[in-house]
Design a protein around this motif. Structure first.
Motif, PDB file in Angstrom:
ATOM      1  N   PHE A   1       0.866  -1.184   0.000  1.00  0.00           N
ATOM      2  CA  PHE A   1       0.000   0.000   0.000  1.00  0.00           C
ATOM      3  C   PHE A   1       0.902   1.233   0.000  1.00  0.00           C
ATOM      4  CE2 PHE A   1      -2.710   3.098   2.251  1.00  0.00           C
ATOM      5  CZ  PHE A   1      -3.858   3.006   1.483  1.00  0.00           C
TER       6      PHE A   1
ATOM      7  N   HIS B   1     -12.096  12.409   2.669  1.00  0.00           N
ATOM      8  CA  HIS B   1     -10.634  12.405   2.510  1.00  0.00           C
ATOM      9  C   HIS B   1     -10.366  12.109   1.034  1.00  0.00           C
ATOM     10  CE1 HIS B   1      -6.483  11.536   3.201  1.00  0.00           C
ATOM     11  NE2 HIS B   1      -6.572  10.273   3.573  1.00  0.00           N
TER      12      HIS B   1
ATOM     13  N   GLU C   1      -7.568  11.303  -0.499  1.00  0.00           N
ATOM     14  CA  GLU C   1      -6.495  10.392  -0.902  1.00  0.00           C
ATOM     15  C   GLU C   1      -7.103   9.361  -1.860  1.00  0.00           C
ATOM     16  OE1 GLU C   1      -4.026   8.926   2.293  1.00  0.00           O
ATOM     17  OE2 GLU C   1      -2.663   7.926   0.881  1.00  0.00           O
TER      18      GLU C   1
ATOM     19  N   ASP D   1      -7.063   6.345  -2.483  1.00  0.00           N
ATOM     20  CA  ASP D   1      -7.631   5.056  -2.061  1.00  0.00           C
ATOM     21  C   ASP D   1      -9.098   5.197  -1.650  1.00  0.00           C
ATOM     22  OD1 ASP D   1      -6.396   6.530   0.074  1.00  0.00           O
ATOM     23  OD2 ASP D   1      -6.516   4.796   1.389  1.00  0.00           O
ATOM     24  N   HIS D   2      -9.537   6.429  -1.428  1.00  0.00           N
ATOM     25  CA  HIS D   2     -10.942   6.661  -1.071  1.00  0.00           C
ATOM     26  C   HIS D   2     -11.710   7.455  -2.116  1.00  0.00           C
ATOM     27  CE1 HIS D   2      -9.786   5.049   2.744  1.00  0.00           C
ATOM     28  NE2 HIS D   2      -8.859   5.982   2.865  1.00  0.00           N
TER      29      HIS D   2
ATOM     30  N   HIS E   1      -5.920  11.725   8.121  1.00  0.00           N
ATOM     31  CA  HIS E   1      -4.503  11.600   7.904  1.00  0.00           C
ATOM     32  C   HIS E   1      -3.909  12.708   7.051  1.00  0.00           C
ATOM     33  CE1 HIS E   1      -2.152   9.067   4.686  1.00  0.00           C
ATOM     34  NE2 HIS E   1      -1.270   9.449   5.565  1.00  0.00           N
TER      35      HIS E   1
ATOM     36  N   ASP F   1      -9.677   7.382   8.100  1.00  0.00           N
ATOM     37  CA  ASP F   1      -8.484   6.548   8.309  1.00  0.00           C
ATOM     38  C   ASP F   1      -8.278   6.156   9.783  1.00  0.00           C
ATOM     39  OD1 ASP F   1      -7.469   6.160   5.731  1.00  0.00           O
ATOM     40  OD2 ASP F   1      -6.380   8.054   5.746  1.00  0.00           O
TER      41      ASP F   1
ATOM     42  N   TYR G   1      -0.987  -0.307  11.488  1.00  0.00           N
ATOM     43  CA  TYR G   1      -1.576   0.830  10.762  1.00  0.00           C
ATOM     44  C   TYR G   1      -1.291   2.126  11.532  1.00  0.00           C
ATOM     45  CZ  TYR G   1      -5.376   3.315   8.314  1.00  0.00           C
ATOM     46  OH  TYR G   1      -6.121   4.195   7.577  1.00  0.00           O
TER      47      TYR G   1
ATOM     48  N   HIS H   1     -10.903   1.794   6.300  1.00  0.00           N
ATOM     49  CA  HIS H   1     -10.200   0.552   5.950  1.00  0.00           C
ATOM     50  C   HIS H   1     -10.471  -0.494   7.028  1.00  0.00           C
ATOM     51  CE1 HIS H   1      -7.623   2.365   2.864  1.00  0.00           C
ATOM     52  NE2 HIS H   1      -7.328   3.328   3.719  1.00  0.00           N
TER      53      HIS H   1
HETATM   54 FE1  FEO Z   1      -5.222   8.475   4.071  1.00  0.00          FE
HETATM   55 FE2  FEO Z   1      -6.805   5.526   3.507  1.00  0.00          FE
HETATM   56  O1  FEO Z   1      -6.142   7.211   3.069  1.00  0.00           O
END
Ligand code: FEO
Length: 395
Positions: free
Chosen positions: A20, A77, A79, A81-82, A143, A162, A190, A223
């Motif tokens: 990741f 967020h 980022e 991944d989202h 984050h 996150d 994490y 997540h």
């Molecule tokens: Fe900070 Fe899961 O992205």
């Protein structure tokens, strides 16, 4: 999958994910990108999934609702991944209001370069969805600067983004039927690798959430599994981890060319155990073990020892890389030291000590270095060094 009366999980469980943040972070147990659909008199989608799964996400969502009637898209967020499916979602639901923080508007524009009509929300703002309300809580740097959380009344769910996440793929989506040891390892890994640099902000945010006295029945992160069975423990763990966390553990990190530095690592570990038999001592070859797992152990430890032989006029790549990673985490309450073998240039321990200083650690004044290959007398001295370091850590 429905997680409460009004909320359906619409994310992606990614069992295949093994790395990741590019190749930076190992995710041995996969992960999930959690997106949530709230259906009341009005409808809202919270976050989406990573780009490779955007089309699958849209196809699944279109089977659940008529997207031309979706009321809100909430970007907690940006980022990727989202937010990976955000362009497709906005295209399919152009009438939906897109809600994000002021910093979210910047990161959404920075990533997608679109002139979407973004509505800015801030802490305390609410939207009514009919019988329930969604309250926004900004969480900058948890984050990214854009991050926010939401609380859904009625079903009493905190969408924490996150925070409280884990890279842990599980078909059940909640903590009710999972292996607790694996779950909490992934949660601390994490935290150590992603949240730790923002520990003080994390602690403040938890205090703020507690002061709001919200009747939270579930914490739904972006997540991993949703905390439903045991909210109290994960919140208490987060408070511990955010508070200069260190347990009775010493982590020895090394790389080696012809085993000399490895021999020193073993001797030092014996010396530590002689002095502190109750401490856990863990040894990792940084060239062979995932740096994310080593960082997790360093995060848990009171003491960290780093060893490398001199290589040219520096140290070996894998040790330099782990020191660079540790520097970025701003860990508190750690004592550290250096060791290693050399041929003709004893610069290794000096370089390692300097890098450890840049990590913000309290550095042991002595280092353990041996020319060429350690003989029995050098191994005895390395054991003595280990015992002295143990005293330094435990004083
Ligand atoms: Fe900070 Fe899961 O992205």
């Amino acid at each position: 999958m429905k997680i409460s009366e009004k909320v359906t999980w619409i994310g992606k469980i990614d069992y295949d994910l093994k790395q990741f943040h590019g190749e930076q972070l190992s995710t041995d147990l996969g992960s999930s990108y959690n997106s949530y659909l709230i259906q009341d008199e009005k409808t809202a989608v919270i976050d989406t999934v990573w780009l490779p799964y955007a089309e699958e996400f849209m196809a699944n969502l279109e089977k659940k609702i008529d997207l031309t009637k979706l009321d809100y898209i909430i970007v907690n967020h940006a980022e990727p991944d989202h937010s990976g499916a955000l362009p497709l979602l906005v295209k399919a639901a152009p009438q939906a209001k897109i809600l994000c923080t002021a910093n979210g508007a910047k990161s959404i524009k920075g990533y997608y370069h679109q002139n979407w009509d973004l509505k800015i929300v801030k802490t305390g703002d609410k939207i009514s969805l009919g019988s329930c309300e969604l309250t926004f809580i900004e969480a900058p740097m948890l984050h990214w600067p854009d991050t926010m959380m939401n609380f859904l009344s009625g079903d009493n769910i905190l969408f924490s983004n996150d925070v409280f996440g884990q890279h842990f793929a599980h078909k059940d989506l909640t903590d009710e039927n999972v292996d607790n040891e694996a779950l909490y390892y992934e949660a601390i890994k994490y935290f150590a690798n992603i949240i730790a640099p923002f520990s003080k902000k994390t602690l403040k945010k938890i205090e703020e959430l507690r002061s709001l006295d919200l009747p939270i029945s579930m914490i739904a992160p972006a997540h991993g599994v949703i905390w439903k069975k045991d909210i109290k423990t994960i919140v208490e763990k987060y408070i511990e981890w955010s508070s200069a966390y260190a347990i009775n553990e010493i982590t020895i990190i090394y790389d080696t060319m012809y085993d000399s530095t490895e021999m020193l690592a073993g001797a030092i570990a014996r010396g530590i155990k002689n002095e502190l038999p109750d401490f856990e001592v863990k040894i990792f070859n940084s060239a062979k073990v995932s740096s994310s797992d080593i960082v997790t152990e360093a995060f848990r430890s009171k003491g960290i020892l780093v060893g490398s032989p001199t290589y040219n006029n520096g140290i070996l790549n894998s040790t330099a890389a782990i020191l660079e990673e540790l520097k970025g985490l701003s860990l508190e309450n750690k004592k550290a030291g250096a060791f290693g073998s050399y041929g003709w240039s004893p610069v290794n321990t000096k370089i390692i000590s300097e890098m450890l200083t840049h990590c913000g650690f309290d550095i042991f004044a002595e280092s353990c270095k041996v020319q060429w290959r350690p003989a029995i007398d050098a191994l005895i001295k390395a054991e003595e060094f280990g015992s002295a370091f143990a005293k330094f850590v435990n004083q």
